[in-house]
Write a protein that holds these residues in place. Structure first.
Motif, PDB file in Angstrom:
ATOM      1  N   LEU A 308      45.749  43.264  17.110  1.00  0.00           N
ATOM      2  CA  LEU A 308      46.741  43.399  16.048  1.00  0.00           C
ATOM      3  C   LEU A 308      47.247  42.028  15.594  1.00  0.00           C
ATOM      4  O   LEU A 308      47.475  41.806  14.390  1.00  0.00           O
ATOM      5  CB  LEU A 308      47.903  44.271  16.530  1.00  0.00           C
ATOM      6  N   ALA A 309      47.411  41.119  16.545  1.00  0.00           N
ATOM      7  CA  ALA A 309      47.882  39.780  16.191  1.00  0.00           C
ATOM      8  C   ALA A 309      46.875  39.053  15.301  1.00  0.00           C
ATOM      9  O   ALA A 309      47.249  38.388  14.324  1.00  0.00           O
ATOM     10  CB  ALA A 309      48.165  38.977  17.462  1.00  0.00           C
ATOM     11  N   LEU A 311      44.589  40.438  13.333  1.00  0.00           N
ATOM     12  CA  LEU A 311      44.559  41.086  12.028  1.00  0.00           C
ATOM     13  C   LEU A 311      45.753  40.663  11.173  1.00  0.00           C
ATOM     14  O   LEU A 311      45.670  40.635   9.933  1.00  0.00           O
ATOM     15  CB  LEU A 311      44.549  42.610  12.200  1.00  0.00           C
ATOM     16  N   TYR A 312      46.855  40.304  11.831  1.00  0.00           N
ATOM     17  CA  TYR A 312      48.063  39.852  11.124  1.00  0.00           C
ATOM     18  C   TYR A 312      47.984  38.378  10.707  1.00  0.00           C
ATOM     19  O   TYR A 312      48.656  37.971   9.749  1.00  0.00           O
ATOM     20  CB  TYR A 312      49.274  40.084  12.026  1.00  0.00           C
ATOM     21  N   LEU A 315      47.978  37.018   7.075  1.00  0.00           N
ATOM     22  CA  LEU A 315      49.280  37.175   6.423  1.00  0.00           C
ATOM     23  C   LEU A 315      50.272  36.146   6.928  1.00  0.00           C
ATOM     24  O   LEU A 315      51.140  35.683   6.172  1.00  0.00           O
ATOM     25  CB  LEU A 315      49.814  38.591   6.666  1.00  0.00           C
ATOM     26  N   ALA A 316      50.144  35.778   8.205  1.00  0.00           N
ATOM     27  CA  ALA A 316      51.085  34.828   8.796  1.00  0.00           C
ATOM     28  C   ALA A 316      51.012  33.462   8.132  1.00  0.00           C
ATOM     29  O   ALA A 316      52.026  32.756   8.028  1.00  0.00           O
ATOM     30  CB  ALA A 316      50.826  34.703  10.298  1.00  0.00           C
ATOM     31  N   GLY A 323      56.293  33.800   9.985  1.00  0.00           N
ATOM     32  CA  GLY A 323      55.047  34.476  10.326  1.00  0.00           C
ATOM     33  C   GLY A 323      54.237  33.765  11.388  1.00  0.00           C
ATOM     34  O   GLY A 323      53.816  34.378  12.378  1.00  0.00           O
ATOM     35  N   PHE A 327      53.392  34.919  15.242  1.00  0.00           N
ATOM     36  CA  PHE A 327      52.025  35.022  15.750  1.00  0.00           C
ATOM     37  C   PHE A 327      51.869  34.197  17.024  1.00  0.00           C
ATOM     38  O   PHE A 327      51.235  34.648  17.993  1.00  0.00           O
ATOM     39  CB  PHE A 327      51.032  34.536  14.696  1.00  0.00           C
ATOM     40  N   TYR A 331      50.673  36.029  20.316  1.00  0.00           N
ATOM     41  CA  TYR A 331      49.351  35.679  20.832  1.00  0.00           C
ATOM     42  C   TYR A 331      49.458  34.871  22.113  1.00  0.00           C
ATOM     43  O   TYR A 331      48.622  34.982  23.008  1.00  0.00           O
ATOM     44  CB  TYR A 331      48.570  34.891  19.780  1.00  0.00           C
ATOM     45  N   TRP A 391      39.057  35.831  11.348  1.00  0.00           N
ATOM     46  CA  TRP A 391      40.227  36.437  12.005  1.00  0.00           C
ATOM     47  C   TRP A 391      40.111  37.958  12.016  1.00  0.00           C
ATOM     48  O   TRP A 391      40.375  38.601  13.035  1.00  0.00           O
ATOM     49  CB  TRP A 391      41.517  36.042  11.285  1.00  0.00           C
TER      50      TRP A 391
END
Length: 420
Positions: A308-309, A311-312, A315-316, A323, A327, A331, A391
Motif C-alpha cells: 500500500l505504501a 502504491l501511494y 501521489l506522495a 506526503g 511515506f 515504509y 513503484w
C-alpha cells in the motif's frame, strides 16, 4: 550495573551490531552516488544500476557460503577477512574512471565482502550465542541496517554536495578500518571460548558438536535438503519480493527519484535516514512480536502495508510537505521488519542446526530480487523518464506476497494434526 552478571553474548551482539552498521553504510552509499557519477562520467542510470545489481546479487549469493565458512573456520576470522576486503574495494572505488572499474571495485569486491557482513552474520551470532529471546535479538541485529542508514546517509549526502563523491569512499573505508581492532579484541566464536553456554541455555546441556567438512559442500547439502520443502520455496519467493522492494528499488532509487522531483540530494538522504529511524523501531518491535505471535500473520501485515505504501508513493511526490514524510514513516516501520519472522519460520522448517545456512540461501534470493529491483528501476527510469511504473509494479507484487505467505507452514500444521 554489575558487569560480572552481564553475559558475554551481549558484548558479541554489540560488536556484531557495530560491524553491521559499518557494512550498512557501504550498502546505502549507491543511493547518493548515482547522480554524481551520472554527472561526472555521463553514464546512464541503467549502466550505474547494473554495477549496483552485481553488488547486490553477489552480496546475496555469498550468504550461505559465508554461514558455512563461519561454522567451519569461525566468526571472527571470517569477519576480519571480510572487513579488509570491503575496505579495499571501497578505496578502489574512489579511483574509478571507466564502467568496468566500477564493476570490479563496487560490483565484485564490495559485493563479495559485504555478503559476509550481512543478515547471515546476525543469524549465525544469534543462533550460536542465544537460546532465549532469539526473535528480539534478531530484531535488534537486523535493525543495524536502519541504523547504518541513519548514521551514514546524511553525512554521505553532505560530503557529495560539499566535498565531492570520492570523499564518501574515504569516509566509509575509515569506518571499516576502525572496526577491525574492535572485532579482533572483542568478538568470539563460541560461548565456550569464554567458558559459558549460550544465553538462556541449560548449563548442563551438552555443547553442539563442531562442524566439520568442506564449507562449500555443507552449504550445498543444506540447500539440497531445504529444496525438498515447500516452505523453503515460499519463504524464498517472499524474500525475493522483499529484496526487490527494499534494497533494490527504494534503497537505490528513492534519492534519484526525489532529485527528479526537485528535492535536493541532502534532503532526500534525510528522508531515507528518517526511514532508518522508524525501521530501527519497527524491526526491533518485529523481533519482540515474533517471539509471541504467529510469524505468518506478521508477514501478511508487513507485506500488505509495504504494498500500500508503494502504491501511494507516486501521489506522495506531489505532497512533499506531508506526503513524503508519511511515506517515510510508514515504509520505514516496515523496511526489514520481515527478517525476524522469516528467520523464525526458517528455523521451524529446517531446525536450528541448518537454519543459518538455509537462511543464507533465502537471503541470496532476497539479493537476487534486490538486483532485479535496482536494475529494473534504473531501466524503467531510462526508458520512461519516470519511476511511476516501477513503484506501482512493486506495490502490486507486495500485495500478492501478503496473500501467499499465509500458506507457509500450513503443510506442517496439517501433517501434525493428521498424525495426532
Amino acid at each position: 550495573m554489575n558487569t560480572k552478571r552481564m553475559h558475554y553474548a551481549w558484548i558479541v551482539l554489540a560488536v556484531t551490531f557495530f560491524v553491521l552498521i559499518c557494512a550498512a553504510g557501504v550498502r546505502a552509499a549507491p543511493s547518493v552516488l548515482i547522480v554524481p557519477l551520472e554527472a561526472e562520467f555521463g553514464w546512464s542510470r541503467a549502466t550505474i544500476s547494473l554495477a549496483v545489481t552485481v553488488n547486490l546479487v553477489l552480496y546475496g549469493l555469498m550468504g550461505p557460503f559465508a554461514a558455512a565458512v563461519m561454522q567451519r573456520f569461525g566468526i571472527r576470522r571470517t569477519v576480519l577477512a571480510s572487513l579488509v576486503l570491503l575496505a579495499g574495494g571501497v578505496l578502489l572505488a574512489s579511483r574509478v574512471e571507466k564502467v568496468w572499474h566500477l564493476m570490479l571495485a563496487w560490483g565484485l569486491m564490495v559485493g563479495i565482502a559485504s555478503g559476509n557482513l550481512a543478515m547471515v552474520l546476525g543469524a549465525t551470532v544469534v543462533s550460536r550465542w542465544f537460546e532465549k529471546r532469539r526473535g528480539t535479538v534478531m530484531g535488534i541485529v537486523t535493525a543495524s541496517t536502519a541504523t547504518g542508514q541513519l548514521v551514514f546517509l546524511p553525512v554521505l549526502a553532505w560530503l557529495v554536495e560539499h566535498r565531492g563523491w570520492r570523499n564518501v569512499t574515504f569516509t566509509l573505508a575509515g569506518a571499516l578500518i576502525l572496526a577491525i581492532p574492535v572485532v579482533a579484541l572483542l568478538l568470539r566464536d563460541h560461548p565456550r571460548d569464554v567458558g559459558l553456554v549460550p544465553y538462556g541455555a541449560d548449563p548442563d546441556a551438552p555443547p553442539p558438536p563442531p562442524v566439520l567438512g568442506n564449507p562449500l559442500w555443507n552449504a550445498i547439502r543444506a540447500l539440497r535438503d531445504a529444496a525438498k520443502l515447500r516452505d523453503f520455496w515460499l519463504l524464498s519467493a517472499s524474500f525475493l519480493v522483499c529484496g526487490m522492494t527494499t534494497n533494490g528499488l527504494v534503497g537505490t532509487h528513492l534519492v534519484p527519484a526525489c532529485f527528479d522531483h526537485g528535492i535536493p540530494e541532502v534532503q532526500a538522504a534525510g528522508l531515507l535516514a528518517t526511514m532508518g529511524v522508524f525501521d530501527l523501531i519497527g524491526t526491533t518491535a518485529s523481533g519482540w512480536l515474533s517471539d509471541r505471535y504467529d510469524p505468518r500473520k506478521l508477514l501478511f501485515v508487513y507485506y500488505g502495508v509495504r504494498g500500500l505504501a508503494l502504491l501511494y508513493l507516486p501521489l506522495a511526490f506531489g505532497d512533499q510537505v506531508f506526503g513524503l514524510p508519511f511515506f517515510a514513516v510508514l515504509y520505514g516501520l516496515d523496511w526489514i521488519a520481515t527478517v525476524p519472522p522469516t528467520v523464525k519460520l526458517t528455523t521451524d522448517a529446517v531446525g536450528s542446526s541448518d537454519a543459518p545456512i538455509v537462511f543464507g540461501w533465502i537471503v541470496a534470493v532476497h539479493q537476487i530480487g534486490a538486483g532485479i529491483g535496482a536494475f529494473g528501476g534504473g531501466t524503467i527510469r531510462t526508458m520512461l523518464t519516470s519511476y511511476t511504473f516501477a513503484w506501482i509494479s512493486a506495490g502490486s507484487l507486495c500485495v500478492l506476497t501478503a496473500c501467499f505467505v499465509l500458506f507457509i507452514g500450513r503443510a506442517r500444521i496439517v501433517s501434525t494434526a493428521t498424525s495426532s
